[in-house]
Design a protein around this motif. Structure first.
Motif, short mmCIF file in Angstrom:
data_model
loop_
_atom_site.label_atom_id
_atom_site.label_comp_id
_atom_site.label_asym_id
_atom_site.label_seq_id
_atom_site.Cartn_x
_atom_site.Cartn_y
_atom_site.Cartn_z
N LEU A 18 6.80 28.17 -32.15
CA LEU A 18 7.32 26.88 -31.71
C LEU A 18 8.75 26.59 -32.18
CD1 LEU A 18 6.66 24.38 -30.06
CD2 LEU A 18 5.69 23.36 -32.12
N LEU A 22 11.63 25.94 -29.43
CA LEU A 22 12.29 24.63 -29.38
C LEU A 22 13.78 24.74 -29.70
CD1 LEU A 22 9.75 22.17 -31.03
CD2 LEU A 22 10.55 22.19 -28.66
N ARG A 23 14.11 25.63 -30.61
CA ARG A 23 15.52 25.80 -30.99
C ARG A 23 16.36 26.20 -29.78
NH1 ARG A 23 17.92 30.50 -33.77
NH2 ARG A 23 19.92 29.84 -34.55
N ALA A 29 14.94 18.52 -31.12
CA ALA A 29 13.49 18.46 -31.37
C ALA A 29 13.08 19.54 -32.36
CB ALA A 29 12.71 18.58 -30.07
N ALA A 30 13.71 20.70 -32.22
CA ALA A 30 13.36 21.80 -33.12
C ALA A 30 13.64 21.43 -34.56
CB ALA A 30 14.15 23.05 -32.74
#
Length: 157
Positions: A18, A22-23, A29-30
């Motif tokens: 994840l 996300l990154r 968000a990450a």
């Protein structure tokens, strides 16, 4: 492999993948997700330390032992503080690494280091407790994990 084992493996794989995904897709968000998750866990554990509430670790211990002796009640309260502090420190570490732009260190910490540290605390505490309270019966590490999982399923956050 049992369905619960497959689900656990999928959760671990998702937790590791994840932050990387996300990154790339949603960088903001990450960076916030590991901080938020650790802060929620710290708050959850700490909230059980309020007067009139049963500390989180006491719940786990009672699931394993039934009734708790007074020395184990006190130990469970202190250990709940340790876990709350651990999650708060993990949130602070993830935030500091993101804030200072140390992307490689942040990525390593959020996808491996945080989980490894939690596992080390879990196993290390188990071994310490077996030594410190050798006069009590202790189940296996696997049985302990089963009790913890059962309590979390019954009384989620």
């Amino acid at each position: 492999m049992k369905p619960a084992g497959i689900a656990a493996l999928l959760c671990v794989a998702a937790a590791i993948a994840l932050p990387w995904a996300l990154r790339r897709l949603l960088p903001a968000a990450a960076y916030t997700l590991p901080v938020a998750i650790n802060l929620v866990l710290a708050t959850w554990f700490a909230s059980t330390l309020r007067s009139g509430h049963e500390p989180m670790i006491a719940r786990f211990a009672r699931a394993e032992r039934g009734t708790l002796e007074s020395d184990l009640v006190a130990y469970a309260r202190r250990l709940t503080w340790v876990w709350a502090a651990f999650f708060a420190a993990a949130a602070a570490a993830a935030a500091a690494l993101a804030w200072t732009g140390q992307d490689r260190a942040w990525l390593w910490f959020t996808s491996v280091g945080n989980y490894a540290a939690a596992a080390l605390l879990f196993v290390g505490e188990y071994l310490w407790r077996r030594w410190r309270f050798a006069h009590y019966h202790h189940g296996s590490l696997h049985a302990l994990w089963a009790h913890v999982s059962d309590v979390l399923r019954r009384r989620g956050p």
